[in-house]
Design a protein around this motif. Structure first.
Motif, PDB file in Angstrom:
ATOM      1  N   ALA A 132      -9.448   5.890  -3.249  1.00 24.58           N
ATOM      2  CA  ALA A 132      -9.713   4.736  -2.386  1.00 24.58           C
ATOM      3  C   ALA A 132     -11.008   4.879  -1.593  1.00 24.58           C
ATOM      4  O   ALA A 132     -11.509   3.894  -1.038  1.00 24.58           O
ATOM      5  CB  ALA A 132      -8.537   4.503  -1.438  1.00 24.58           C
TER       6      ALA A 132
ATOM      7  N   GLY B  38      -3.339   9.397  -5.986  1.00 23.41           N
ATOM      8  CA  GLY B  38      -4.418   8.647  -5.344  1.00 23.41           C
ATOM      9  C   GLY B  38      -5.727   9.406  -5.275  1.00 23.41           C
ATOM     10  O   GLY B  38      -6.633   9.015  -4.546  1.00 23.41           O
TER      11      GLY B  38
ATOM     12  N   GLU C  10       7.390  11.525  -6.093  1.00 23.33           N
ATOM     13  CA  GLU C  10       7.119  10.090  -6.218  1.00 23.33           C
ATOM     14  C   GLU C  10       7.652   9.311  -5.016  1.00 23.33           C
ATOM     15  O   GLU C  10       7.148   8.244  -4.677  1.00 23.33           O
ATOM     16  CB  GLU C  10       7.753   9.520  -7.504  1.00 23.33           C
TER      17      GLU C  10
ATOM     18  N   GLY D  88       5.154   8.104  -2.509  1.00 20.26           N
ATOM     19  CA  GLY D  88       4.190   7.056  -2.906  1.00 20.26           C
ATOM     20  C   GLY D  88       2.772   7.376  -2.442  1.00 20.26           C
ATOM     21  O   GLY D  88       2.049   6.491  -1.963  1.00 20.26           O
ATOM     22  N   THR D  89       2.386   8.638  -2.592  1.00 12.79           N
ATOM     23  CA  THR D  89       1.116   9.110  -2.003  1.00 12.79           C
ATOM     24  C   THR D  89      -0.073   8.249  -2.409  1.00 12.79           C
ATOM     25  O   THR D  89      -0.979   8.012  -1.613  1.00 12.79           O
ATOM     26  CB  THR D  89       0.883  10.589  -2.407  1.00 12.79           C
ATOM     27  N   GLU D  90      -0.052   7.763  -3.656  1.00 15.05           N
ATOM     28  CA  GLU D  90      -1.209   6.992  -4.126  1.00 15.05           C
ATOM     29  C   GLU D  90      -1.327   5.630  -3.425  1.00 15.05           C
ATOM     30  O   GLU D  90      -2.371   5.004  -3.459  1.00 15.05           O
ATOM     31  CB  GLU D  90      -1.165   6.806  -5.657  1.00 15.05           C
ATOM     32  N   ARG D  91      -0.250   5.204  -2.765  1.00 12.13           N
ATOM     33  CA  ARG D  91      -0.316   3.919  -2.064  1.00 12.13           C
ATOM     34  C   ARG D  91      -0.610   4.079  -0.573  1.00 12.13           C
ATOM     35  O   ARG D  91      -0.730   3.097   0.146  1.00 12.13           O
ATOM     36  CB  ARG D  91       1.012   3.165  -2.234  1.00 12.13           C
ATOM     37  N   LEU D  92      -0.698   5.305  -0.101  1.00  9.57           N
ATOM     38  CA  LEU D  92      -0.888   5.527   1.333  1.00  9.57           C
ATOM     39  C   LEU D  92      -2.349   5.303   1.736  1.00  9.57           C
ATOM     40  O   LEU D  92      -3.237   5.270   0.894  1.00  9.57           O
ATOM     41  CB  LEU D  92      -0.441   6.943   1.710  1.00  9.57           C
TER      42      LEU D  92
ATOM     43  N   PRO E 190       0.228   2.146   4.635  1.00 13.80           N
ATOM     44  CA  PRO E 190      -0.936   1.286   4.912  1.00 13.80           C
ATOM     45  C   PRO E 190      -0.771   0.465   6.186  1.00 13.80           C
ATOM     46  O   PRO E 190      -1.727   0.271   6.938  1.00 13.80           O
ATOM     47  CB  PRO E 190      -1.005   0.377   3.679  1.00 13.80           C
TER      48      PRO E 190
END
Ligand code: FES
Ligand SMILES: [Fe+2]
Length: 383
Positions: free
Chosen positions: A50, A148, A180, A183-187, A314
């Motif tokens: 990101a 992420g 999973e 949800g590390t990639e969505r943080l 987020p």
């Protein structure tokens, strides 16, 4: 002339296991072998995806002895290239991060590459119709995204990402799905601190793998996680997470409440702390309301830059919530740990440490890291 033995002769008592000799932390030649066998051969976590939020955003990173540029294409995908112009070898991107509009242009003679790495323009290129623009494009580096982050591998034949990276989380947590849940990639990034540590990277890994030091140097952490004060590395039993102390409301510097738990974190994962080492250079810390991810850049045998990211839901970051109390807890842990590593580094070249030191039972599992390292160095030297 008689000589005095440097360390007591004879086998070690069963409570003790030998460490690596001091030279493994100080010898430039051993570090060079590690660069070849580990950092230039394995998957290395380098850039948070990101951070490259638009096409043409780039970040340069040191991977082993190479500078690598990671960028985002117009189609929105991440790409990694060796940061070397194919003309006469000038470093293409000299800044640590930046943003280009469409292309990467060499500042020396203006050879120009698109974001897929193809050579698309150069002064007088039309008068050189025999020049193959693919062949003289930038050298691609393998890239995968996980948690992420962009992970790159300089090897022409990268090892299995699943076996060498993802497996670390499965092995530690005992359940392939457990990581999973965070949800590390969505943080979102709440805070990043970069530490320039004057110590060999392995001292940092070894320190992270044991908690024998926790009672001595981590007063805030042991308040939140009382079992860490016992010094036994329960945190390394498969599936075990250290439980928050009674009365501790959150993973914060004073035990005050943090934020709501991440939505998929399970009841068993709530109020617990899990630490994962992804060899060679990544640590992932999981707590119910945030994830702390360290990635190391070993720059010399006695210098390691560590980038540490604190990642939150987020909406927590978007709301402007004050994350300072949860950041402060692990920031102090980092400073305490890195100070210990820096205190240890100079002694690695002492004659007292010529044949190394010892591991106590709660540290014996660090022997597995040493065995892994020696096997990797050995395998590489036979290639
Ligand atoms: S070295 Fe890059 S254009 Fe000449
Ligand atoms: Fe520590």
């Amino acid at each position: 002339m008689t000589t005095t033995p440097i360390s007591p002769a004879g086998p070690l008592p069963p409570s003790l296991v030998a460490t690596l000799p001091g030279a493994y932390y100080t010898d430039p030649e051993i570090f060079r072998r590690e660069q070849a066998a580990l950092f230039e051969s394995m998957w290395m976590c380098v850039v948070r995806a990101a951070d490259l939020d638009r096409p043409g955003a780039y970040r340069t990173v040191q991977v082993g002895r190479e500078s690598v540029v990671v960028t985002r294409t117009r189609a929105g995908e991440l790409r990694a290239f060796l940061n070397v112009c194919r003309h006469r070898g000038a470093r293409l991107c000299v800044e640590e991060s930046g943003q280009v509009r469409r292309n990467l242009q060499c500042p020396y003679h203006a050879w120009t590459y698109d974001l897929e790495g193809r050579l698309i323009a150069a002064p007088n290129l039309v008068r050189m119709p025999d020049v193959d623009r693919e062949r003289y494009g930038l050298v691609k580096v393998a890239l995968r995204e996980w948690l992420g982050y962009a992970w790159v591998c300089l090897s022409d034949e990268p090892p299995s990402f699943e076996d060498t990276v993802v497996h670390a989380a499965v092995e530690r947590l005992g359940d392939p799905a457990a990581i999973e849940h965070y949800g590390t990639e969505r943080l979102a990034l709440g805070k990043r601190v970069t530490y320039d540590v004057r110590a060999n990277w392995k001292l940092i890994v070894e320190n992270f793998m044991e908690c024998y030091h926790c009672a001595t140097i981590h007063p805030e952490l042991t308040e939140v996680l009382p079992e860490f004060a016992e010094g036994y590395a329960a945190q390394y039993y498969v599936g075990h997470g250290a439980e928050f102390g009674t009365g501790v409301e959150g993973f914060t510097v004073d035990g005050s409440a943090g934020f709501g738990k991440l939505p998929e974190v399970s009841a068993e994962q709530d109020r617990r702390y899990y630490a994962i080492t992804v060899k060679p250079t990544v640590f992932v810390n999981l707590v119910p309301d945030h994830v702390i991810l360290h990635r190391m850049f070993p720059l010399a045998e006695d210098r390691t830059v560590v980038e540490c990211d604190w990642l939150y839901a987020p909406e927590v970051v978007a709301s402007g919530a004050d994350v300072s109390k949860s950041v402060e807890l692990f920031h102090r842990v980092n400073e305490q740990d890195f100070a210990a590593c820096e205190r240890t580094q100079p002694a690695m070249s002492s004659r007292a440490y010529r044949s190394g030191g010892v591991l106590v039972p709660s540290e014996h599992h660090i022997g597995g890291f040493h065995a892994w390292l020696l096997a990797a160095l050995d395998a590489n030297s036979r290639d």
